[in-house]
Motif scaffolding. Structure first.
Motif, PDB file in Angstrom:
ATOM      1  N   ILE A 113       0.854  -1.365   0.145  1.00  0.00           N
ATOM      2  CA  ILE A 113       0.134   0.000  -0.016  1.00  0.00           C
ATOM      3  C   ILE A 113       0.898   1.100  -0.046  1.00  0.00           C
ATOM      4  CG2 ILE A 113      -1.732   1.220   1.314  1.00  0.00           C
ATOM      5  CD1 ILE A 113      -2.707  -1.425   2.661  1.00  0.00           C
ATOM      6  N   ILE A 114       0.765   2.127  -0.757  1.00  0.00           N
ATOM      7  CA  ILE A 114       1.616   3.328  -1.059  1.00  0.00           C
ATOM      8  C   ILE A 114       0.845   4.398  -0.949  1.00  0.00           C
ATOM      9  CG2 ILE A 114       3.209   4.522  -2.625  1.00  0.00           C
ATOM     10  CD1 ILE A 114       3.806   1.827  -3.841  1.00  0.00           C
ATOM     11  N   THR A 115       1.229   5.478  -0.111  1.00  0.00           N
ATOM     12  CA  THR A 115       0.857   6.766  -0.089  1.00  0.00           C
ATOM     13  C   THR A 115       2.129   7.831  -0.587  1.00  0.00           C
ATOM     14  OG1 THR A 115      -0.629   8.508   1.054  1.00  0.00           O
ATOM     15  CG2 THR A 115       1.165   7.224   2.331  1.00  0.00           C
ATOM     16  N   ALA A 116       1.724   9.113  -0.851  1.00  0.00           N
ATOM     17  CA  ALA A 116       2.714  10.065  -1.111  1.00  0.00           C
ATOM     18  C   ALA A 116       2.442  11.312  -0.131  1.00  0.00           C
ATOM     19  CB  ALA A 116       2.490  10.816  -2.669  1.00  0.00           C
ATOM     20  N   LEU A 117       3.734  11.727   0.399  1.00  0.00           N
ATOM     21  CA  LEU A 117       3.631  12.564   1.488  1.00  0.00           C
ATOM     22  C   LEU A 117       4.670  13.656   1.159  1.00  0.00           C
ATOM     23  CD1 LEU A 117       3.912  10.394   4.655  1.00  0.00           C
ATOM     24  CD2 LEU A 117       1.770  11.483   3.532  1.00  0.00           C
ATOM     25  N   ASN A 118       4.371  15.140   1.152  1.00  0.00           N
ATOM     26  CA  ASN A 118       5.439  16.004   1.657  1.00  0.00           C
ATOM     27  C   ASN A 118       5.345  16.894   2.737  1.00  0.00           C
ATOM     28  OD1 ASN A 118       3.331  17.903   1.565  1.00  0.00           O
ATOM     29  ND2 ASN A 118       3.173  18.614  -0.661  1.00  0.00           N
ATOM     30  N   THR A 214      -2.960   5.145  -2.427  1.00  0.00           N
ATOM     31  CA  THR A 214      -3.895   5.786  -1.938  1.00  0.00           C
ATOM     32  C   THR A 214      -3.508   7.280  -1.520  1.00  0.00           C
ATOM     33  OG1 THR A 214      -5.156   5.934   0.324  1.00  0.00           O
ATOM     34  CG2 THR A 214      -3.279   4.607   0.321  1.00  0.00           C
ATOM     35  N   ASP A 215      -4.209   8.271  -1.787  1.00  0.00           N
ATOM     36  CA  ASP A 215      -4.143   9.798  -1.396  1.00  0.00           C
ATOM     37  C   ASP A 215      -3.769   9.515   0.201  1.00  0.00           C
ATOM     38  OD1 ASP A 215      -3.383  10.806  -3.811  1.00  0.00           O
ATOM     39  OD2 ASP A 215      -5.469  11.495  -3.741  1.00  0.00           O
ATOM     40  N   ALA A 216      -3.211  10.357   0.908  1.00  0.00           N
ATOM     41  CA  ALA A 216      -3.017  10.383   2.234  1.00  0.00           C
ATOM     42  C   ALA A 216      -4.085  11.092   2.907  1.00  0.00           C
ATOM     43  CB  ALA A 216      -1.778  11.391   2.712  1.00  0.00           C
ATOM     44  N   ASP A 217      -5.096  11.975   2.047  1.00  0.00           N
ATOM     45  CA  ASP A 217      -6.461  12.207   2.522  1.00  0.00           C
ATOM     46  C   ASP A 217      -7.573  11.374   2.286  1.00  0.00           C
ATOM     47  OD1 ASP A 217      -6.399  12.654  -0.102  1.00  0.00           O
ATOM     48  OD2 ASP A 217      -7.456  14.500  -0.300  1.00  0.00           O
ATOM     49  N   ILE A 218      -7.260  10.154   2.333  1.00  0.00           N
ATOM     50  CA  ILE A 218      -8.367   9.067   2.479  1.00  0.00           C
ATOM     51  C   ILE A 218      -8.330   8.344   3.729  1.00  0.00           C
ATOM     52  CG2 ILE A 218      -8.858   6.923   1.458  1.00  0.00           C
ATOM     53  CD1 ILE A 218      -7.966   7.813  -1.125  1.00  0.00           C
TER      54      ILE A 218
END
Length: 373
Positions: A113-118, A214-218
């Motif tokens: 499961i991958i999400t992207a962050l800044n 998955t976006d992190a705002d989910i």
């Protein structure tokens, strides 16, 4: 054997019940003769050895090659174990930092499961904290958190990530300063972030890993795997779902995708990314809509399915049934602060539902329609 009286040089012996005395015509057996003490020991040892050999041969009569085969088996087993161990080490030796993180986070079937962050999204009490909290508050989701890889687009995000999460991966980017801010929808920084993410997902497929992006705002409220189509190569959520899972006219949202690693999906992602150059200023969802009916995609034979908003809801079209919802996405919500505030409200709705421990007849989300517009 009993000694007879006499001096040492003339003493006789009683052998096998027969008396042998000096001076008589009977054969003499001396201590230095053929059957002396030393030779008797040799005879005893020889007889013992022959007897033991016979017993051993008798025991192995049913399998006369037993001893040899056992020796061969032991040698072969040792060799096999060593070779297998070496092969295992070679297979598990990562060739890159990305592969190392993938190997550590993957499920048994090579799914991650991958999400992207800044930097902005990973700050305390921002979206990443909400994201992780939802896994812990969800039903059957906390166990999935250990398979989440947080892809960090800048060093500040990475430093914060490793404080709170086991699997963090830093993309080496010379333009990380442009990726670290809130990056509102469709700004240049937002588009850079999107296509950098797409490059990474293509690389993950190339390494043979299935993934949920998955976006992190989910919010993850229930385990989504039972809701996926088993025969699909590529599955994607929708802002608006028309009730037909195979209809390419569904309005997609690429913030949540489930992709199986195979030649079809890898070729599709390569084509998708290449196509972005033909459509500058477009994000991945727009480009997807522009290429989904292209002849190249049709020839690939990729099986695409669109996910129902009842199970994979969002602020554009919230799930109509909290009793079955799996995820809730802060789509149709502009601005990071708006997203965070409304995700908190939705998570509180969820926690109240879970505390009731019963099915509810009506679903109400405390989310303003079209938040932030």
């Amino acid at each position: 054997m009993e000694s007879t009286k006499g001096d040492s040089s003339t003493s006789g012996y009683k052998f096998a019940g027969v008396s042998i005395d000096e001076g008589k015509s009977k054969p003499v057996i001396s201590t230095d003769g053929l059957f002396g003490r030393r030779d008797m020991i040799k005879v005893v040892l020889l007889v013992t050895t022959v007897t033991l050999s016979c017993l051993l041969f008798y025991k192995s009569a049913n399998n006369p090659l037993n001893m040899v085969s056992l020796w061969k088996t032991d040698c072969y087993s040792s060799k096999t174990i060593n070779e297998t161990s070496l092969e295992t080490v070679q297979k598990r030796e990562p060739v890159s930092e990305l592969e190392r993180v993938l190997m550590n986070a993957a499920m048994e079937d090579n799914t991650v499961i991958i999400t992207a962050l800044n930097e902005a999204w990973v700050k305390p009490n921002s979206t990443f904290d909400m994201f992780r909290e939802s896994f812990k508050a969800g039903i059957g989701t906390e166990i999935l958190l250990k398979h989440v890889i947080a892809v960090c687009l800048d060093k500040h995000a990475y430093d914060r990530c490793i404080e709170v999460h086991p699997h963090c991966y830093l993309i080496n980017a010379t333009d990380s300063d442009q990726l670290s801010g809130p990056n509102r929808f469709m700004t240049p920084g937002y588009l850079k972030l999107i296509w950098r993410r797409m490059d990474l997902l293509k690389e993950v497929l190339g390494l043979g890993y299935n993934f949920i992006f998955t976006d992190a705002d989910i919010l993850w409220l229930r385990d989504p795997f039972p809701r996926f189509f088993r025969d699909a190569d590529f599955q994607i959520t929708c802002d608006d779902y028309n009730g037909k899972p195979s209809d390419k006219n569904n309005h997609v949202n690429s913030g949540f995708t489930y992709v199986k690693a195979n030649n079809r999906t890898l070729s599709f992602y390569k084509f998708w990314i290449r196509s972005s150059r033909k459509f500058p200023g477009k994000h991945d969802q727009d480009v997807f809509n522009l290429i989904k009916n292209k002849q190249f995609v049709l020839k690939l034979g990729i099986n695409i399915r669109f996910l129902d908003t009842v199970y994979f809801g969002g602020f554009c079209q919230p799930s109509r049934d909290i009793n079955v919802v799996n995820t809730m996405h802060a789509n149709c919500c502009i601005g990071l602060d708006n997203k965070v505030n409304n995700l908190k409200a939705a998570l509180e709705d969820w926690k109240r539902y879970v505390s009731l421990n019963t099915t509810v007849s009506e679903t109400k989300w405390n989310i303003p329609p079209k938040c932030g517009y």
